[in-house]
Design a protein around this motif. Structure first.
Motif, short mmCIF file in Angstrom:
data_model
loop_
_atom_site.label_atom_id
_atom_site.label_comp_id
_atom_site.label_asym_id
_atom_site.label_seq_id
_atom_site.Cartn_x
_atom_site.Cartn_y
_atom_site.Cartn_z
N CYS A 144 0.85 -1.20 0.00
CA CYS A 144 0.00 0.00 0.00
C CYS A 144 0.88 1.25 0.00
N ASP A 145 0.29 2.36 -0.39
CA ASP A 145 1.05 3.62 -0.40
C ASP A 145 1.26 4.16 1.00
N VAL A 192 4.95 4.22 3.01
CA VAL A 192 5.10 5.02 4.23
C VAL A 192 4.31 4.33 5.34
N LEU A 193 4.90 4.27 6.51
CA LEU A 193 4.23 3.76 7.71
C LEU A 193 3.95 4.94 8.64
N ALA A 194 2.68 5.14 8.98
CA ALA A 194 2.30 6.20 9.92
C ALA A 194 1.66 5.55 11.14
N LEU A 195 2.06 6.00 12.32
CA LEU A 195 1.62 5.38 13.56
C LEU A 195 0.61 6.26 14.27
N THR A 196 -0.44 5.62 14.80
CA THR A 196 -1.50 6.33 15.50
C THR A 196 -1.96 5.48 16.68
N HIS A 197 -2.97 5.99 17.41
CA HIS A 197 -3.51 5.29 18.58
C HIS A 197 -2.39 5.00 19.59
N LEU A 198 -1.77 6.07 20.04
CA LEU A 198 -0.62 5.97 20.94
C LEU A 198 -1.04 6.29 22.37
N TYR A 199 -0.96 5.30 23.25
CA TYR A 199 -1.16 5.55 24.67
C TYR A 199 0.07 6.28 25.23
N PRO A 200 -0.10 7.10 26.25
CA PRO A 200 1.04 7.88 26.77
C PRO A 200 2.30 7.07 27.06
N PRO A 201 2.23 5.86 27.63
CA PRO A 201 3.49 5.16 27.93
C PRO A 201 4.33 4.82 26.70
N VAL A 202 3.70 4.59 25.55
CA VAL A 202 4.51 4.23 24.37
C VAL A 202 5.32 5.42 23.88
N GLU A 203 4.89 6.62 24.22
CA GLU A 203 5.65 7.80 23.81
C GLU A 203 6.91 8.00 24.65
N GLN A 204 7.08 7.18 25.67
CA GLN A 204 8.27 7.27 26.51
C GLN A 204 9.40 6.37 26.03
N ALA A 222 13.21 3.69 16.68
CA ALA A 222 14.29 2.71 16.72
C ALA A 222 13.73 1.30 16.84
N LEU A 223 12.69 1.13 17.63
CA LEU A 223 12.11 -0.19 17.82
C LEU A 223 11.44 -0.69 16.54
N VAL A 224 10.78 0.21 15.82
CA VAL A 224 10.19 -0.16 14.53
C VAL A 224 11.28 -0.45 13.51
N HIS A 242 13.00 -3.74 12.52
CA HIS A 242 12.30 -4.72 11.68
C HIS A 242 11.96 -4.17 10.30
N TYR A 243 11.69 -2.88 10.23
CA TYR A 243 11.17 -2.26 9.00
C TYR A 243 12.05 -1.08 8.63
N ALA A 244 12.55 -1.10 7.39
CA ALA A 244 13.54 -0.10 6.98
C ALA A 244 12.94 1.12 6.29
N GLY A 245 11.65 1.13 6.07
CA GLY A 245 11.03 2.23 5.34
C GLY A 245 10.78 3.45 6.21
N PRO A 246 10.23 4.51 5.61
CA PRO A 246 9.96 5.74 6.36
C PRO A 246 8.84 5.57 7.37
N VAL A 247 9.05 6.16 8.55
CA VAL A 247 8.09 6.05 9.65
C VAL A 247 7.69 7.45 10.10
N VAL A 248 6.40 7.67 10.24
CA VAL A 248 5.86 8.92 10.77
C VAL A 248 5.12 8.61 12.06
N ILE A 249 5.46 9.30 13.12
CA ILE A 249 4.67 9.21 14.35
C ILE A 249 3.62 10.31 14.25
N ALA A 250 2.42 9.94 13.89
CA ALA A 250 1.39 10.92 13.56
C ALA A 250 0.96 11.69 14.81
N PHE A 251 0.47 12.89 14.56
CA PHE A 251 -0.08 13.74 15.61
C PHE A 251 -1.39 14.32 15.09
N ASP A 252 -2.18 14.88 15.96
CA ASP A 252 -3.44 15.47 15.54
C ASP A 252 -3.16 16.64 14.60
#
Length: 252
Positions: free
Chosen positions: A179-180, A214-226, A231-233, A236-246
């Motif tokens: 997917c795109d 592109v991989l964009a991440l959502t539905h983030l509970y506060p502890p995962v932002e710590q 780096a953890l993603v 396993h995955y070498a492509g571009p990663v976006v930690i999405a925000f509102d």
């Protein structure tokens, strides 16, 4: 196709993240994927014309994904002049019609008398729905609740996959292959892992199978932002990663 991550949060109240809601705009449709608490007012804050939404697609029935649906129905009737007259289509897994009725009846909302048609489409797992002449929505079962689905939105040769809430499952990763954009939940750090949600490491492993542009991440509970999500993603995955925000926007 344009994506705006309107709400990237969870059931946990967060100062910067309202609950789940993601707007996908194509040449002929404006689709809101999920509609949790805070999404309606975040749409206004982001200067998004919420009156132009044509479809709302529900991934499952947990409160943080559906609570603002009654708010939008009321807004389309009483929050704009003139009131809405064009139909709104609500899409979801089996059971969606009953959920819409239960939510609105609990609040005394008679949406059938609002002057615009509310059409509910219940898609079987794996179902397809033509949202417009050039836009198709496809559902795929994911492991979270009995009714939970992921969606793909396909238009003009582009494909966006939204996981909704999900556990680790290679089947949906293969379904979403190439997917795109993969808009994927990333709920908790591994130290707090639960069977019904994903950790960054699991997201990376699934993205390695799906191979999105592109991989964009959502539905983030506060502890995962710590933790160092990227780096953890990336282990396993070498492509571009976006930690999405509102309010994050991207064109596909």
């Amino acid at each position: 196709m344009r994506l705006t991550t309107v709400g990237t949060g969870t059931a946990a109240p967060h100062a910067a993240r309202v609950q789940a809601g993601h707007l996908v705009e194509t040449s002929d449709t404006t689709v809101l994927l999920d509609c949790g608490s805070g999404v309606a007012f975040r749409l206004a804050e982001l200067a998004i014309d919420w009156t132009r939404i044509t479809h709302v697609a529900l991934s499952h029935f947990h409160a943080d994904h559906v609570l603002d649906l009654p708010t939008l129905l009321v807004a389309w009737r009483y929050g704009t002049l003139p009131p809405r007259t064009t139909p709104i289509e609500i899409v979801g897994p089996p059971g969606s019609a009953a959920i819409v009725d239960r939510l609105t009846e609990a609040l005394g909302i008679d949406y059938r008398g609002y002057g615009f048609d509310v059409i509910v489409h219940e898609l079987d797992f794996g179902g397809r729905l033509e949202l417009g002449p050039s836009t198709t929505l496809v559902s795929h079962k994911v492991p979270h609740t009995e009714e939970s689905v992921a969606y793909s939105v396909e238009s003009a040769g582009r494909k966006l996959v939204y996981t909704g809430d999900t556990a680790y499952d290679e089947d949906w990763a293969r379904w979403g292959e190439d997917c795109d954009l993969l808009l994927c939940e990333c709920s908790l750090p591994s130290a707090m892992a639960v069977p019904s949600h994903l950790t960054p490491e699991q997201v990376g492993a699934l993205a390695a199978i799906a191979k999105p542009a592109v991989l964009a991440l959502t539905h983030l509970y506060p502890p995962v932002e710590q933790v160092d999500i990227r780096a953890l993603v990336a282990a396993h995955y070498a492509g571009p990663v976006v930690i999405a925000f509102d309010g994050w926007r991207t064109e596909l």
